[in-house]
Design an enzyme around this catalytic site. Structure first.
Site, PDB file in Angstrom:
ATOM      1  N   ARG A 123      -1.856  16.081  70.114  1.00  0.00           N
ATOM      2  CA  ARG A 123      -2.844  16.570  69.141  1.00  0.00           C
ATOM      3  C   ARG A 123      -2.233  17.692  68.309  1.00  0.00           C
ATOM      4  NH1 ARG A 123      -4.565  21.484  71.079  1.00  0.00           N
ATOM      5  NH2 ARG A 123      -4.304  21.830  73.325  1.00  0.00           N
ATOM      6  N   CYS A 158       5.702  52.248  58.985  1.00  0.00           N
ATOM      7  CA  CYS A 158       6.523  51.071  58.683  1.00  0.00           C
ATOM      8  C   CYS A 158       5.787  49.807  59.087  1.00  0.00           C
ATOM      9  CB  CYS A 158       7.866  51.152  59.395  1.00  0.00           C
ATOM     10  SG  CYS A 158       9.071  49.987  58.724  1.00  0.00           S
ATOM     11  N   ARG A 167       0.701  19.890  69.879  1.00  0.00           N
ATOM     12  CA  ARG A 167       1.068  19.286  71.155  1.00  0.00           C
ATOM     13  C   ARG A 167       1.435  17.824  70.885  1.00  0.00           C
ATOM     14  NH1 ARG A 167       0.405  23.875  71.513  1.00  0.00           N
ATOM     15  NH2 ARG A 167      -0.629  25.130  73.144  1.00  0.00           N
ATOM     16  N   PHE A 220      -1.348  24.663  66.655  1.00  0.00           N
ATOM     17  CA  PHE A 220      -1.816  24.142  67.951  1.00  0.00           C
ATOM     18  C   PHE A 220      -1.181  22.783  68.252  1.00  0.00           C
ATOM     19  CE2 PHE A 220      -5.520  26.944  66.946  1.00  0.00           C
ATOM     20  CZ  PHE A 220      -5.373  27.806  68.028  1.00  0.00           C
TER      21      PHE A 220
END
Length: 264
Positions: free
Chosen positions: A251, A108, A248, A246
């Site tokens: 950034r 599965c 933040r 990524f």
């Protein structure tokens, strides 16, 4: 309750150990039953269970619209939660055929998929009319962690939020990142929220399943605090979705369609 208090022993380097009460996230079995036939059991946080059932039904293609779900009832027992959904007969016929094709399999990894060609979902490009401001992303990220109370209490839940003009308008949490997203997407559909008016913010990585689910309901931008996979990027490119990872407050990494981002 989504959490449960338990007695734990705290161990700290060069300090005495001590007993303390800790909060753990509840993880229960939730069975989705369509027109009397059990289809799947999800391990999930027992909160916003109807949203989970609706979101899963939509994003997995069991139904194509909210109107094809006629009724939902939940039943709790010592074993978990059963969600009974009554769906349109045409949807149920398609579901039964899918179940027939799955019968006899022992693996599965990707349930219901029987060829390599079927691994990557076929998505239609979204008519993207939404411009996202970088300032809105940074503003939402600045408050994202403290907007997740269950994650703060337990440290073990994922969050999925809907953001408009930098403000988190809705947020759902779950032990499963897909579950949290399904709950959020169901909320957007049930409340007829314009999916061109904001973006989805998730506390996890961006896998291809996350992108595929978002594409089903017309999400045009996904922001993830972790990385994106190569397949997720490929799917987002096809779907005309701006995919950011990524993320933040100071950034972000833009993987696809940066033309829909604007600087203030």
């Amino acid at each position: 309750m989504p959490t449960k208090p338990v007695q734990v022993l705290r161990l700290k380097h060069a300090q005495s150990s001590y007993q303390e009460v800790d909060l753990l996230a509840q993880e229960v079995a939730i069975a989705l039953v369509y027109n009397g036939i059990s289809h799947v059991v999800l391990m999930a946080t027992p909160q916003a269970v109807e949203e989970l059932a609706i979101g899963f039904s939509l994003t997995e293609g069991i139904v194509q619209s909210l109107e094809q779900i006629y009724d939902i009832e939940t039943q709790e027992s010592g074993l978990g939660i059963t969600v009974q959904l009554q769906i349109a007969s045409s949807c149920f016929a398609t579901l039964k055929e899918r179940r027939r094709q799955m019968s006899g399999r022992t693996g599965c990894g990707l349930c219901g998929i029987d060829s390599l060609e079927a691994v990557q979902p076929k998505v239609q490009p979204i008519n993207h009319q939404n411009m996202i401001k970088r300032q809105d992303i940074e503003q939402a990220l600045a408050v994202f962690e403290r907007s997740q109370p269950l994650r703060e209490q337990t440290g073990s839940l994922h969050g999925a939020a809907w953001v408009e003009q930098g403000t988190i308008k809705a947020l759902y949490e779950d032990v499963g990142r897909h579950n949290a997203l399904d709950k959020l997407l169901a909320h957007l559909v049930r409340h007829k929220i314009n999916r061109q008016a904001g973006f989805v913010l998730v506390s996890s990585r961006a896998s291809f399943e996350m992108v595929a689910k978002a594409a089903v309901v017309g999400i045009t931008c996904i922001v993830a605090v972790s990385a994106a996979t190569e397949l997720a990027v490929s799917l987002a490119e096809q779907a005309n979705i701006t995919l950011i990872g990524f993320a933040r407050a100071e950034r972000q990494t833009v993987y696809t369609h940066p033309e829909f981002l604007i600087e203030d």
